[in-house]
Design an enzyme around this catalytic site. Structure first.
Site, PDB file in Angstrom:
ATOM      1  CG  MET A 168      -1.493   1.326   1.525  1.00 14.60           C
ATOM      2  SD  MET A 168      -2.717   1.482   2.845  1.00 14.60           S
ATOM      3  CE  MET A 168      -2.032   0.646   4.209  1.00 14.60           C
ATOM      4  N   PRO A 169       0.808   2.078  -1.016  1.00 18.03           N
ATOM      5  CG  PRO A 169       0.829   2.807  -3.226  1.00 18.03           C
ATOM      6  CD  PRO A 169       0.144   1.850  -2.297  1.00 18.03           C
ATOM      7  CG  PHE A 170       1.912   5.818   4.467  1.00 19.67           C
ATOM      8  CD1 PHE A 170       0.685   6.132   5.027  1.00 19.67           C
ATOM      9  CD2 PHE A 170       3.055   6.271   5.083  1.00 19.67           C
ATOM     10  CE1 PHE A 170       0.604   6.886   6.189  1.00 19.67           C
ATOM     11  CE2 PHE A 170       2.989   7.026   6.245  1.00 19.67           C
ATOM     12  CZ  PHE A 170       1.762   7.330   6.794  1.00 19.67           C
TER      13      PHE A 170
END
Length: 68
Positions: free
Chosen positions: A1-3
């Site tokens: 998940m990109p954050f």
């Protein structure tokens, strides 16, 4: 998940500007990772209290930066 955790001086962005910034970051992740990343990209926009920022010894706040 990109954050992405973005910190900005408090009271320098309108609600519309915050949304625009969050959308732009989400778009950037999707451009790099592909559309599959869009739905799982988490963007947190934290506002740092007035006086909590300095650059070169100068305090950055809404008075100095204005509001966009």
């Amino acid at each position: 998940m990109p954050f992405a955790n973005l910190k900005v001086p408090a009271d320098t962005l309108t609600a519309e500007s915050k949304k625009k910034l969050q959308d732009a970051v989400t778009d950037a992740f999707a451009d790099v990772y592909g559309e599959r990343a869009r739905q799982s990209t988490l963007v947190i926009l934290e506002e740092v209290a007035d006086g909590g920022w300095s650059l070169g010894g100068a305090i950055l706040n809404a008075e100095v930066l204005g509001r966009s």
